[in-house]
Write a protein that holds these residues in place. Structure first.
Motif, PDB file in Angstrom:
ATOM      1  N   ARG A   2     -53.412  15.922  57.465  1.00  0.00           N
ATOM      2  CA  ARG A   2     -54.486  16.907  57.646  1.00  0.00           C
ATOM      3  C   ARG A   2     -54.058  17.842  58.783  1.00  0.00           C
ATOM      4  O   ARG A   2     -53.342  17.413  59.680  1.00  0.00           O
ATOM      5  N   PRO A   3     -54.545  19.081  58.781  1.00  0.00           N
ATOM      6  CA  PRO A   3     -54.238  19.962  59.900  1.00  0.00           C
ATOM      7  C   PRO A   3     -54.709  19.327  61.218  1.00  0.00           C
ATOM      8  O   PRO A   3     -55.734  18.644  61.239  1.00  0.00           O
ATOM      9  N   LYS A  43     -56.182  19.460  64.940  1.00  0.00           N
ATOM     10  CA  LYS A  43     -57.110  20.383  65.597  1.00  0.00           C
ATOM     11  C   LYS A  43     -56.467  21.274  66.651  1.00  0.00           C
ATOM     12  O   LYS A  43     -56.676  22.474  66.680  1.00  0.00           O
ATOM     13  N   VAL A  99     -54.232  23.827  65.115  1.00  0.00           N
ATOM     14  CA  VAL A  99     -54.999  24.875  64.436  1.00  0.00           C
ATOM     15  C   VAL A  99     -55.505  25.897  65.468  1.00  0.00           C
ATOM     16  O   VAL A  99     -55.466  27.104  65.238  1.00  0.00           O
ATOM     17  N   LYS A 148     -52.726  28.052  66.362  1.00  0.00           N
ATOM     18  CA  LYS A 148     -52.484  28.973  65.236  1.00  0.00           C
ATOM     19  C   LYS A 148     -53.456  30.144  65.298  1.00  0.00           C
ATOM     20  O   LYS A 148     -53.090  31.310  65.143  1.00  0.00           O
ATOM     21  N   GLN A 149     -54.733  29.832  65.552  1.00  0.00           N
ATOM     22  CA  GLN A 149     -55.740  30.899  65.599  1.00  0.00           C
ATOM     23  C   GLN A 149     -55.404  31.912  66.690  1.00  0.00           C
ATOM     24  O   GLN A 149     -55.583  33.103  66.521  1.00  0.00           O
ATOM     25  N   ALA A 151     -54.676  31.471  56.709  1.00  0.00           N
ATOM     26  CA  ALA A 151     -54.870  30.105  56.224  1.00  0.00           C
ATOM     27  C   ALA A 151     -53.949  29.773  55.054  1.00  0.00           C
ATOM     28  O   ALA A 151     -53.673  28.605  54.795  1.00  0.00           O
ATOM     29  N   TYR A 189     -48.602  23.161  57.507  1.00  0.00           N
ATOM     30  CA  TYR A 189     -49.937  22.640  57.185  1.00  0.00           C
ATOM     31  C   TYR A 189     -50.549  21.936  58.401  1.00  0.00           C
ATOM     32  O   TYR A 189     -51.772  21.887  58.547  1.00  0.00           O
ATOM     33  N   GLY A 223     -52.598  24.216  59.995  1.00  0.00           N
ATOM     34  CA  GLY A 223     -53.715  24.713  59.190  1.00  0.00           C
ATOM     35  C   GLY A 223     -53.341  25.850  58.268  1.00  0.00           C
ATOM     36  O   GLY A 223     -54.200  26.566  57.777  1.00  0.00           O
TER      37      GLY A 223
END
Lengths: 76, 545
Positions: B309-310, B312, B315, B318-319, B326, B344, B347
């Motif tokens: 899973r991505p 946190k 992510v 990344k943002q 995405a 991945y 994310g």
């Protein structure tokens, strides 16, 4: 001028020990995107526009200096 | 994982109806780009439709309706305006890469029998006179001191907008007509002109929507002259009514896609790797290298158990780095598995696909709902696939009509109505296509560019010191597909008599340097090897590769 060019190359690619004979592709192993980012940095630093077609003829660091001299691009 | 229902999509059979289908989008933003200073410009759907219809009307006024017209422009709004103007009126758009050397540009445009060429201001001064001598009318877009500009040729009169659009609606192109001549690097020394139909392009763009639904904002890093960039990177997005971010200058691509803040990015592997490097280097520079390595190691253990899973904190990073991004739809060449997998964790889902120019071009792609990592995805509706000794053969209405003025090459490319892709692969039990290699000799670079070795060899054929030469890709990085152009030369024993290998190599390198000076960077020969003997030949005396 070589020092200035070396600094720009370092800031974009993290590559050091630049000499006039450094080959951008063979020695620094730059990808086409690295080269594009590099040109972009030169454009910003010297406030000029470098057509992509001109880049074909630039292989060595010395070519960059020669190109800048011909185009009258100076550090002022 | 089985396929799920396709997304809803328009069902255009040709590009005239497709342009009419853009009318209801009205003042919604259609195309957005940035200038050197990062200032944003946009055009609405209404403006795109008006400009395209005015261009179509101008073609008719000048007796050029239905003719072949070349587009040699950078990725700009004008490119799309001219493309829709030509094709919605039943003409044939000849798509040309502006970065090609002048000689090839002229031969592509004149060879495709273009009566009109819309050129960028950079290219126009280099080829205008030669094209005019070939009987091509030249129109220039984007400044310069040219006689006829895109604006003066189009001569848009707002009072006639409605009338122009009605005239197009009254005379829609036939779905079977040729809409596009796009060039591919075949195995010959010249790029091959591929004829794609109205139906092929329109239905491939609609099929792309049914597989991967465009989000409200999609950025394309792909060149529009390439069918992947045209069909999947632009038409598919516009037909869905989304806002398309384009990269006006490849030098600023990495800045522009962040400014645009897209949810989906259309890309080739090199761009995906650049983004991955940007994300990881950004964290390493902040002193998080050990934590990052540890996180990715844990992520990969979970992945082995199907629990990836991505993460946190990745992510969040990344943002900060690339905003809302995405999904990346990636094709054109092979992407390193580790990069696709690790993206991945940040994310970002990488959906790989497979396509070829002759197929308009998308053949298969992974979907958000159903995907198999490292596969080239599920077959696009409208295509049938079979294997012949592992070679992928395709049949369907989106296939090319043939190579322009080359019936021999066209006949060779088909087995009945099955197109022989030259690519090798297999299908998983779930219906996912896997590409295992290329039957053709093409040197495929990581950025998706393809180089025919025969072209490189032809440049060296006349060098007096050379008896035989083969060009090939040589590994240059971590992954096997990370290649550079290399040549292996068997020197002419008479011409090099008494010379040491070092002297021979030095003199050959001088010739190679001269040849490289005339070639775009990606085609330049980066390695020269010597062979001590002749190359092995086939029964027809062709060098065995």
């Amino acid at each position: 001028m070589l020092e200035l060019v070396s600094n720009i190359i370092y800031s974009i690619t993290g590559k050091k020990d630049i000499t006039l004979d450094t080959d951008l592709v063979k020695d620094l192993e730059l990808t086409s995107f690295d080269i594009m980012n590099l040109i972009c940095a030169f454009e910003e630093r010297f406030d000029t526009t470098i057509p992509t077609r001109d880049v074909w003829n630039i292989h060595y660091v010395s070519d960059i200096l020669e190109y800048m001299r011909k185009r009258g691009i100076t550090d002022s | 994982m089985k396929n799920k229902a396709y997304y809803e999509t328009p069902d255009y059979q040709e590009l005239g109806s497709a342009l009419q289908g853009l009318v209801p989008m009205g003042d919604a933003p259609a195309v957005t780009w940035y200038d050197r200073a990062g200032k944003e410009s946009s055009k609405t759907y209404a403006e795109l439709v008006r400009d395209a219809a005015a261009f179509a009307a101008a073609l008719a006024r000048n007796g050029l309706a239905g003719s072949h017209a070349a587009i040699a422009l950078d990725n700009t709004y004008e490119w799309l305006w001219v493309f829709f103007g030509i094709t919605a009126a039943g003409g044939v758009a000849v798509l040309v890469d502006v970065e090609q050397p002048e000689d090839i540009l002229v031969s592509m445009i004149a060879g495709a029998d273009a009566k009109l060429a819309v050129l960028s201001a950079t290219v126009a001064p280099l080829v205008r006179d030669r094209l005019v001598r070939e009987g091509v009318r030249v129109v220039t877009a984007g400044g310069g001191n040219e006689r006829e500009t895109l604006e003066s040729f189009t001569a848009r009169n707002p009072e006639r907008d409605e009338e122009n659009l009605k005239a197009l609606a009254a005379k829609l192109p036939s779905p079977e007509d040729v809409a596009v001549i796009a060039f591919t690097s075949g195995t010959s020394s010249q790029p091959k002109p591929v004829m794609l139909t109205q139906k092929g392009i329109a239905r491939n763009a609609c099929g792309s929507i049914s597989m991967v639904k465009p989000t409200p904002r999609v950025f394309t890093s792909l060149p529009l002259y390439h069918t992947y960039g045209l069909t999947c990177g632009a038409l598919c997005i516009l037909f869905a009514g989304s806002e398309l971010g384009i990269c006006g200058d490849i030098k600023r691509m990495s800045r522009d896609f962040v400014l645009f803040d897209a949810e989906i990015l259309m890309a080739v592997p090199l761009v995906v790797e650049m983004i991955y490097r940007r994300l990881t280097h950004g964290m390493e520079a902040k002193g998080y290298k050990r934590v990052l390595d540890g996180s990715l190691a844990r992520y990969n253990i979970l992945k082995a158990f199907g629990l990836a899973r991505p993460m946190k904190w990745l992510v969040k990073a990344k943002q900060k780095g690339v905003g809302k991004l995405a999904t990346i739809v990636c094709g054109g060449a092979h992407l390193a598995h580790s990069v696709a997998d690790n993206m991945y964790a940040f994310g970002i889902l990488v959906l790989e696909g497979y396509g070829i120019t002759e197929c308009s071009p998308l053949v298969s792609v992974n979907r958000l709902c159903c995907r198999e990592p490292h596969s080239a995805g599920l077959l696009l509706p409208g295509y049938e696939l079979k294997f012949d000794n592992e070679e992928i053969l395709l049949r369907g209405e989106m296939l090319m009509k043939g190579y322009y003025k080359d019936s021999e090459a066209t006949a060779e490319a088909f087995d009945g109505d099955w197109f022989k892709t030259g690519d090798m692969g297999y299908m998983s039990p779930g219906g996912f296509l896997y590409i295992t290699g290329r039957k053709k000799n093409l040197i495929v670079l990581k950025n998706g560019k393809k180089i025919a070795p025969e072209e490189i060899e032809s440049y060296l054929a006349d060098v007096p010191l050379i008896r035989e030469v083969i060009a090939h890709g040589a590994p240059s990085g971590e992954s096997t597909d990370d290649v550079r152009v290399a040549v292996t030369i068997y020197p002419d024993p008479d011409a090099t008599q008494g010379m040491s290998s070092y002297e021979v190599l030095e003199r050959l390198q001088r010739y190679v340097d001269e040849i490289n000076a005339k070639l775009p960077t990606y085609k330049q020969i980066q390695m020269v090897n010597l062979s001590s003997g002749e190359f092995e030949k086939t029964s027809s005396r062709k060098i065995k590769r």
